[in-house]
Write a protein that holds these residues in place. Sequence first.
Motif, mmCIF file in Angstrom:
data_model
loop_
_atom_site.group_PDB
_atom_site.id
_atom_site.type_symbol
_atom_site.label_atom_id
_atom_site.label_comp_id
_atom_site.label_asym_id
_atom_site.label_seq_id
_atom_site.Cartn_x
_atom_site.Cartn_y
_atom_site.Cartn_z
ATOM 1 N N TYR A 12 -3.657 3.169 -16.683
ATOM 2 C CA TYR A 12 -3.306 4.495 -16.878
ATOM 3 C C TYR A 12 -4.708 5.299 -17.126
ATOM 4 C CZ TYR A 12 1.200 2.401 -17.877
ATOM 5 O OH TYR A 12 2.407 1.718 -17.982
ATOM 6 N N ASN A 13 -4.381 6.558 -16.852
ATOM 7 C CA ASN A 13 -5.443 7.684 -17.276
ATOM 8 C C ASN A 13 -6.735 7.605 -16.621
ATOM 9 O OD1 ASN A 13 -3.469 8.805 -18.807
ATOM 10 N ND2 ASN A 13 -4.202 7.602 -20.799
ATOM 11 N N PHE A 14 -6.591 7.239 -15.168
ATOM 12 C CA PHE A 14 -7.873 7.360 -14.240
ATOM 13 C C PHE A 14 -7.800 8.869 -14.228
ATOM 14 C CE2 PHE A 14 -7.389 3.233 -13.840
ATOM 15 C CZ PHE A 14 -8.528 2.547 -13.707
ATOM 16 N N ALA A 15 -8.974 9.555 -14.375
ATOM 17 C CA ALA A 15 -9.230 10.898 -14.285
ATOM 18 C C ALA A 15 -9.284 11.937 -13.087
ATOM 19 C CB ALA A 15 -10.313 11.209 -15.259
ATOM 20 N N ASP A 16 -9.635 11.411 -11.935
ATOM 21 C CA ASP A 16 -9.941 12.504 -10.778
ATOM 22 C C ASP A 16 -9.690 11.947 -9.439
ATOM 23 O OD1 ASP A 16 -12.390 11.251 -10.256
ATOM 24 O OD2 ASP A 16 -13.471 12.367 -11.659
ATOM 25 N N ALA A 17 -9.897 12.504 -8.388
ATOM 26 C CA ALA A 17 -9.489 12.342 -7.108
ATOM 27 C C ALA A 17 -10.174 10.953 -6.883
ATOM 28 C CB ALA A 17 -9.576 13.053 -6.147
ATOM 29 N N THR A 18 -11.561 10.848 -7.146
ATOM 30 C CA THR A 18 -12.319 9.585 -6.883
ATOM 31 C C THR A 18 -11.841 8.340 -7.539
ATOM 32 O OG1 THR A 18 -14.096 10.274 -8.576
ATOM 33 C CG2 THR A 18 -14.472 11.225 -6.382
ATOM 34 N N CYS A 19 -11.320 8.612 -8.633
ATOM 35 C CA CYS A 19 -10.649 7.542 -9.477
ATOM 36 C C CYS A 19 -9.409 6.885 -8.840
ATOM 37 C CB CYS A 19 -10.485 8.038 -10.936
ATOM 38 S SG CYS A 19 -11.880 8.153 -11.789
ATOM 39 N N ALA A 20 -8.789 7.619 -7.789
ATOM 40 C CA ALA A 20 -7.462 7.028 -7.013
ATOM 41 C C ALA A 20 -7.980 5.830 -6.476
ATOM 42 C CB ALA A 20 -7.035 8.046 -6.231
ATOM 43 N N MET A 58 -0.007 12.102 -12.091
ATOM 44 C CA MET A 58 0.774 13.112 -12.991
ATOM 45 C C MET A 58 -0.407 14.155 -13.515
ATOM 46 S SD MET A 58 3.216 12.539 -16.321
ATOM 47 C CE MET A 58 4.465 11.862 -15.278
ATOM 48 N N ASP A 59 -0.352 15.231 -13.077
ATOM 49 C CA ASP A 59 -1.276 16.331 -13.234
ATOM 50 C C ASP A 59 -2.589 15.791 -12.660
ATOM 51 O OD1 ASP A 59 0.598 17.784 -14.655
ATOM 52 O OD2 ASP A 59 0.043 16.817 -16.673
ATOM 53 N N ASP A 60 -3.578 15.732 -13.737
ATOM 54 C CA ASP A 60 -4.846 15.289 -12.799
ATOM 55 C C ASP A 60 -5.065 13.969 -12.980
ATOM 56 O OD1 ASP A 60 -5.445 15.574 -15.299
ATOM 57 O OD2 ASP A 60 -7.192 16.607 -15.141
ATOM 58 N N LYS A 61 -4.079 13.132 -13.598
ATOM 59 C CA LYS A 61 -4.360 11.735 -13.813
ATOM 60 C C LYS A 61 -3.744 10.604 -13.021
ATOM 61 C CE LYS A 61 -6.265 12.730 -17.958
ATOM 62 N NZ LYS A 61 -7.657 12.630 -18.394
ATOM 63 N N TYR A 62 -4.416 9.370 -12.654
ATOM 64 C CA TYR A 62 -3.795 8.363 -11.734
ATOM 65 C C TYR A 62 -3.608 7.392 -12.602
ATOM 66 C CZ TYR A 62 -5.777 11.438 -7.844
ATOM 67 O OH TYR A 62 -6.009 12.351 -7.011
ATOM 68 N N SER A 63 -2.420 6.618 -12.225
ATOM 69 C CA SER A 63 -2.126 5.332 -13.069
ATOM 70 C C SER A 63 -1.478 4.316 -11.896
ATOM 71 C CB SER A 63 -1.039 5.549 -13.933
ATOM 72 O OG SER A 63 0.231 6.109 -13.398
ATOM 73 N N SER A 64 -1.360 2.957 -12.213
ATOM 74 C CA SER A 64 -0.833 2.084 -11.283
ATOM 75 C C SER A 64 0.149 1.114 -11.833
ATOM 76 C CB SER A 64 -2.203 1.431 -10.559
ATOM 77 O OG SER A 64 -2.697 0.502 -11.567
ATOM 78 N N GLU A 65 0.832 0.564 -11.106
ATOM 79 C CA GLU A 65 1.824 -0.503 -11.672
ATOM 80 C C GLU A 65 1.523 -1.775 -10.673
ATOM 81 O OE1 GLU A 65 4.002 -0.548 -14.157
ATOM 82 O OE2 GLU A 65 3.352 1.554 -14.498
ATOM 83 N N ILE A 66 1.155 -2.930 -11.141
ATOM 84 C CA ILE A 66 0.838 -4.132 -10.347
ATOM 85 C C ILE A 66 2.201 -5.113 -10.384
ATOM 86 C CG2 ILE A 66 -0.702 -5.879 -9.705
ATOM 87 C CD1 ILE A 66 -2.799 -3.766 -11.856
ATOM 88 N N ASP A 67 2.935 -5.173 -9.299
ATOM 89 C CA ASP A 67 3.852 -6.172 -9.307
ATOM 90 C C ASP A 67 3.864 -7.310 -8.489
ATOM 91 O OD1 ASP A 67 5.198 -4.778 -11.468
ATOM 92 O OD2 ASP A 67 5.677 -3.358 -10.086
ATOM 93 N N ILE A 68 4.451 -8.238 -8.404
ATOM 94 C CA ILE A 68 4.702 -9.189 -7.362
ATOM 95 C C ILE A 68 6.240 -8.913 -6.972
ATOM 96 C CG2 ILE A 68 5.019 -11.687 -6.706
ATOM 97 C CD1 ILE A 68 2.674 -12.137 -8.482
#
Length: 82
Positions: free
Chosen positions: A54-62, A28-38
């Motif tokens: 939430y809120n990983f800041a840039d492309a290398t953070c993906a 979302m915008d320039d921030k990355y997040s993840s959802e972890i599920d089974i």
Amino acid sequence: MNEQYPQDFFIKINSDEYREGRITINKMDDKYSSEIDIVQIETKKIWHHVGSFYNFADATCANDVLETSIQRLANFLNTVKG
């Protein structure tokens, strides 16, 4: 990583033939997040929500958010198994 989001990554759980880990990376915008599920393998319905980041800041953070999410899933599975 592919630039289309969300992205799903599936991780086999060796001790469970009916479920697998799913990590969904969102941007979302320039921030990355993840959802972890089974999830159920056949239906992909969530069996257990492990956590979120939430809120990983840039492309290398993906890549970092994916690695961190895999570690969180592994820690959860080790806790449940032990």
